[in-house]
Design a protein around this motif. Structure first.
Motif, PDB file in Angstrom:
ATOM      1  N   ASP A  87       0.858  -1.122  -0.266  1.00 59.58           N
ATOM      2  CA  ASP A  87       0.024  -0.284  -0.102  1.00 59.58           C
ATOM      3  C   ASP A  87       0.536   1.361   0.023  1.00 59.58           C
ATOM      4  OD1 ASP A  87      -0.972   0.738   3.318  1.00 59.58           O
ATOM      5  OD2 ASP A  87       1.132   0.092   2.802  1.00 59.58           O
ATOM      6  N   SER A  88       2.383   0.829  -0.558  1.00 60.62           N
ATOM      7  CA  SER A  88       2.993   2.377  -0.048  1.00 60.62           C
ATOM      8  C   SER A  88       4.528   1.705  -1.022  1.00 60.62           C
ATOM      9  CB  SER A  88       3.442   2.944   1.445  1.00 60.62           C
ATOM     10  OG  SER A  88       4.373   1.807   1.960  1.00 60.62           O
ATOM     11  N   GLN A  89       5.037   2.955  -1.588  1.00 61.88           N
ATOM     12  CA  GLN A  89       6.173   2.279  -1.804  1.00 61.88           C
ATOM     13  C   GLN A  89       7.133   1.648  -0.858  1.00 61.88           C
ATOM     14  OE1 GLN A  89       7.269   5.941  -4.061  1.00 61.88           O
ATOM     15  NE2 GLN A  89       5.693   5.968  -5.923  1.00 61.88           N
ATOM     16  N   VAL A  90       7.880   1.055  -1.323  1.00 58.37           N
ATOM     17  CA  VAL A  90       9.124   0.382  -0.722  1.00 58.37           C
ATOM     18  C   VAL A  90       9.820   0.179  -1.279  1.00 58.37           C
ATOM     19  CG1 VAL A  90       7.494  -0.755   1.073  1.00 58.37           C
ATOM     20  CG2 VAL A  90       7.574  -1.819  -1.092  1.00 58.37           C
ATOM     21  N   THR A  91      11.262  -0.019  -0.912  1.00 57.85           N
ATOM     22  CA  THR A  91      12.683  -0.467  -2.019  1.00 57.85           C
ATOM     23  C   THR A  91      12.614  -1.876  -1.875  1.00 57.85           C
ATOM     24  OG1 THR A  91      13.340   2.127  -0.673  1.00 57.85           O
ATOM     25  CG2 THR A  91      15.058   0.183  -1.482  1.00 57.85           C
ATOM     26  N   MET A  92      12.611  -2.361  -0.806  1.00 55.74           N
ATOM     27  CA  MET A  92      12.928  -3.475  -1.021  1.00 55.74           C
ATOM     28  C   MET A  92      11.617  -4.906  -1.108  1.00 55.74           C
ATOM     29  SD  MET A  92      16.784  -3.655   0.923  1.00 55.74           S
ATOM     30  CE  MET A  92      17.659  -5.111   0.489  1.00 55.74           C
ATOM     31  N   MET A  93      11.923  -5.851  -1.426  1.00 51.82           N
ATOM     32  CA  MET A  93      11.027  -6.495  -0.934  1.00 51.82           C
ATOM     33  C   MET A  93      10.748  -8.300  -1.706  1.00 51.82           C
ATOM     34  SD  MET A  93       7.295  -5.076  -3.623  1.00 51.82           S
ATOM     35  CE  MET A  93       6.690  -6.276  -3.254  1.00 51.82           C
ATOM     36  N   PHE A  94      11.022  -9.077  -0.917  1.00 49.58           N
ATOM     37  CA  PHE A  94      11.017 -10.519  -0.846  1.00 49.58           C
ATOM     38  C   PHE A  94      10.345 -11.533  -0.971  1.00 49.58           C
ATOM     39  CE2 PHE A  94      15.589  -8.724   0.258  1.00 49.58           C
ATOM     40  CZ  PHE A  94      14.701  -7.428   1.332  1.00 49.58           C
ATOM     41  N   TRP A  95      10.346 -12.640  -1.963  1.00 51.88           N
ATOM     42  CA  TRP A  95      10.120 -14.150  -2.045  1.00 51.88           C
ATOM     43  C   TRP A  95      10.219 -14.866  -0.660  1.00 51.88           C
ATOM     44  CZ3 TRP A  95       4.923 -13.672  -3.826  1.00 51.88           C
ATOM     45  CH2 TRP A  95       4.454 -12.759  -4.070  1.00 51.88           C
ATOM     46  N   TYR A  96       9.659 -15.390  -0.009  1.00 49.96           N
ATOM     47  CA  TYR A  96      10.038 -16.320   1.043  1.00 49.96           C
ATOM     48  C   TYR A  96       9.203 -17.505   0.750  1.00 49.96           C
ATOM     49  CZ  TYR A  96      12.752 -13.422   3.758  1.00 49.96           C
ATOM     50  OH  TYR A  96      13.432 -12.250   4.540  1.00 49.96           O
ATOM     51  N   ARG A  97       9.547 -19.175   1.211  1.00 48.31           N
ATOM     52  CA  ARG A  97       8.717 -20.086   0.624  1.00 48.31           C
ATOM     53  C   ARG A  97       8.735 -20.944   2.531  1.00 48.31           C
ATOM     54  NH1 ARG A  97      11.288 -24.813  -2.882  1.00 48.31           N
ATOM     55  NH2 ARG A  97      12.862 -25.381  -1.392  1.00 48.31           N
ATOM     56  N   ILE A 131      16.503 -18.978 -11.702  1.00 48.50           N
ATOM     57  CA  ILE A 131      14.878 -17.783 -12.015  1.00 48.50           C
ATOM     58  C   ILE A 131      14.190 -18.342 -13.499  1.00 48.50           C
ATOM     59  CG2 ILE A 131      16.674 -17.424 -13.915  1.00 48.50           C
ATOM     60  CD1 ILE A 131      15.728 -14.590 -14.336  1.00 48.50           C
ATOM     61  N   ASP A 132      14.554 -19.771 -13.906  1.00 49.69           N
ATOM     62  CA  ASP A 132      13.916 -20.030 -14.800  1.00 49.69           C
ATOM     63  C   ASP A 132      12.277 -21.035 -13.556  1.00 49.69           C
ATOM     64  OD1 ASP A 132      16.672 -21.370 -16.726  1.00 49.69           O
ATOM     65  OD2 ASP A 132      15.302 -20.183 -16.604  1.00 49.69           O
ATOM     66  N   LYS A 133      12.675 -21.660 -12.901  1.00 47.31           N
ATOM     67  CA  LYS A 133      11.853 -21.924 -11.918  1.00 47.31           C
ATOM     68  C   LYS A 133      10.578 -21.128 -11.061  1.00 47.31           C
ATOM     69  CE  LYS A 133      10.299 -25.110  -9.461  1.00 47.31           C
ATOM     70  NZ  LYS A 133       8.799 -26.429 -10.570  1.00 47.31           N
ATOM     71  N   PHE A 134      11.906 -20.092 -11.037  1.00 49.13           N
ATOM     72  CA  PHE A 134      10.791 -18.488  -9.964  1.00 49.13           C
ATOM     73  C   PHE A 134      10.783 -17.324 -10.240  1.00 49.13           C
ATOM     74  CE2 PHE A 134       9.571 -21.358  -6.966  1.00 49.13           C
ATOM     75  CZ  PHE A 134      10.686 -22.524  -6.543  1.00 49.13           C
ATOM     76  N   PRO A 135      10.402 -16.799 -11.774  1.00 50.29           N
ATOM     77  CA  PRO A 135      10.747 -15.892 -12.003  1.00 50.29           C
ATOM     78  C   PRO A 135       9.667 -15.117 -11.797  1.00 50.29           C
ATOM     79  CG  PRO A 135       9.315 -17.462 -13.719  1.00 50.29           C
ATOM     80  CD  PRO A 135       9.603 -18.204 -13.138  1.00 50.29           C
ATOM     81  N   ILE A 136      10.852 -13.534 -11.416  1.00 46.01           N
ATOM     82  CA  ILE A 136       9.878 -13.051 -10.829  1.00 46.01           C
ATOM     83  C   ILE A 136       9.894 -10.881 -11.442  1.00 46.01           C
ATOM     84  CG2 ILE A 136      10.624 -11.316  -8.732  1.00 46.01           C
ATOM     85  CD1 ILE A 136      11.576 -13.486  -7.403  1.00 46.01           C
ATOM     86  N   SER A 137       8.666 -10.418 -11.466  1.00 44.98           N
ATOM     87  CA  SER A 137       8.872  -9.314 -11.509  1.00 44.98           C
ATOM     88  C   SER A 137       8.582  -8.293 -10.557  1.00 44.98           C
ATOM     89  CB  SER A 137       7.506  -9.442 -12.582  1.00 44.98           C
ATOM     90  OG  SER A 137       6.448  -9.324 -11.878  1.00 44.98           O
ATOM     91  N   ARG A 138       9.196  -7.370 -11.098  1.00 43.32           N
ATOM     92  CA  ARG A 138       8.985  -5.527 -10.354  1.00 43.32           C
ATOM     93  C   ARG A 138       9.444  -4.890 -11.172  1.00 43.32           C
ATOM     94  NH1 ARG A 138      11.422  -3.809  -5.372  1.00 43.32           N
ATOM     95  NH2 ARG A 138      10.152  -2.246  -4.573  1.00 43.32           N
ATOM     96  N   PRO A 139       7.375  -4.575 -11.417  1.00 42.11           N
ATOM     97  CA  PRO A 139       7.311  -2.964 -12.105  1.00 42.11           C
ATOM     98  C   PRO A 139       8.237  -2.206 -11.305  1.00 42.11           C
ATOM     99  CG  PRO A 139       5.140  -4.940 -11.606  1.00 42.11           C
ATOM    100  CD  PRO A 139       6.163  -5.735 -11.460  1.00 42.11           C
ATOM    101  N   ASN A 140       6.927  -2.091 -10.595  1.00 44.25           N
ATOM    102  CA  ASN A 140       7.309  -0.344  -9.905  1.00 44.25           C
ATOM    103  C   ASN A 140       7.391  -1.187  -8.419  1.00 44.25           C
ATOM    104  OD1 ASN A 140       4.747  -1.537  -8.577  1.00 44.25           O
ATOM    105  ND2 ASN A 140       3.733  -1.096 -10.067  1.00 44.25           N
ATOM    106  N   GLN A 182      13.402  -3.584  -8.071  1.00 42.25           N
ATOM    107  CA  GLN A 182      13.016  -2.509  -8.923  1.00 42.25           C
ATOM    108  C   GLN A 182      13.818  -2.016 -10.207  1.00 42.25           C
ATOM    109  OE1 GLN A 182      12.544   0.977 -10.281  1.00 42.25           O
ATOM    110  NE2 GLN A 182      11.034   0.499 -11.340  1.00 42.25           N
ATOM    111  N   GLY A 183      13.206  -2.832 -11.244  1.00 40.43           N
ATOM    112  CA  GLY A 183      13.837  -2.522 -12.419  1.00 40.43           C
ATOM    113  C   GLY A 183      14.722  -3.100 -13.244  1.00 40.43           C
ATOM    114  N   SER A 184      15.853  -4.028 -12.187  1.00 42.42           N
ATOM    115  CA  SER A 184      16.474  -5.149 -13.095  1.00 42.42           C
ATOM    116  C   SER A 184      16.082  -6.580 -12.582  1.00 42.42           C
ATOM    117  CB  SER A 184      18.124  -4.740 -11.765  1.00 42.42           C
ATOM    118  OG  SER A 184      17.482  -4.930 -10.498  1.00 42.42           O
TER     119      SER A 184
END
Lengths: 112, 114
Positions: free
Chosen positions: B26-36, B63-72, B51-53
């Motif tokens: 709900d707000s802009q954040v610098t870092m985002m993470f994914w956990y299992r 990456i082939d198994k867990f592709p991630i996007s971060r468009p913004n 973001q952006g890379s």
């Protein structure tokens, strides 16, 4: 990141204080001690953090030893809703190294 | 602190298919993470969503198994590709909180692969 060691499980009677220990003997000078908890089927929840001074908030108190090699999370009056897995994590405050690395945690069971 | 919405909350998928999990902050954040989080286990970091890379993956995750996007700065997706029963886990999104107040987590996506 420094490794942490916690007991796998603890029991606590409702209304009593729950004291959860954590060893982090390899902690670096720029690393903070964070505590999170995970109630069943929910995402982890931030509790408290500290650098070297004792800290208190509405949820808990954090006592860090003077040498910073260990700490204790105190829930002053545990309730059944405090039953959860508690994770002690050390990490730098900022930067690319500041990701959270979870250990196995302590499963706290609060009983009547 | 930031509030995270994660969806779907749960899904049952056929092996060999892919599932994309969405994470909205709900707000802009610098870092985002994914956990299992595998059944009965602690959380394991999959990757940092940049973001952006390209995402930065932890050892054992590709990456082939867990592709991630971060468009913004408020949104990220994790795709679990070519699923097998071993991928049955809870997948959690996390975002940097304000200041030093740690990270906020979504409620997770419970994935079952049959």
């Amino acid at each position: 990141d420094a490794k942490t060691t916690q007991p796998p499980s603890m029991d606590c009677a409702e209304g009593r204080a729950a004291n959860l220990p954590c060893n982090h003997s390899t902690i670096s000078g720029n690393e903070y001690v964070y505590w999170y908890r995970q109630i069943h089927s929910q995402g982890p929840q931030y509790i408290i953090h500290g650098l070297k001074n004792n800290e208190t908030n509405e949820m808990a108190s954090l006592i860090i030893t003077e040498d910073r090699k260990s700490s204790t999370l105190i829930l002053p009056h545990a309730t059944l809703r405090d039953t959860a897995v508690y994770y002690c994590i050390v990490r730098p405050s900022t930067g690319t190294a500041s990701k959270l690395t979870f250990g196995t945690g302590t499963r706290l069971q609060v009983t009547l | 602190s930031a509030v995270i919405s994660q969806k779907p909350s749960r899904d049952i998928c056929q092996r060999g298919t892919s599932l994309t999990i969405q994470c909205q902050v709900d707000s802009q954040v610098t870092m985002m993470f994914w956990y299992r989080q595998q059944p009965g286990q602690s959380l394991t970091l999959i990757a940092t969503a940049n973001q952006g890379s390209e995402a930065t993956y932890e050892s054992g995750f590709v990456i082939d198994k867990f592709p991630i996007s971060r468009p913004n700065l408020t949104f990220s997706t994790l795709t679990v590709s070519n699923m097998s029963p071993e991928d049955s886990s809870i997948y959690l999104c996390s975002a940097e909180g304000q200041g030093l107040y740690g990270y906020t987590f979504g409620s997770g996506t419970r994935l079952t692969v049959v």
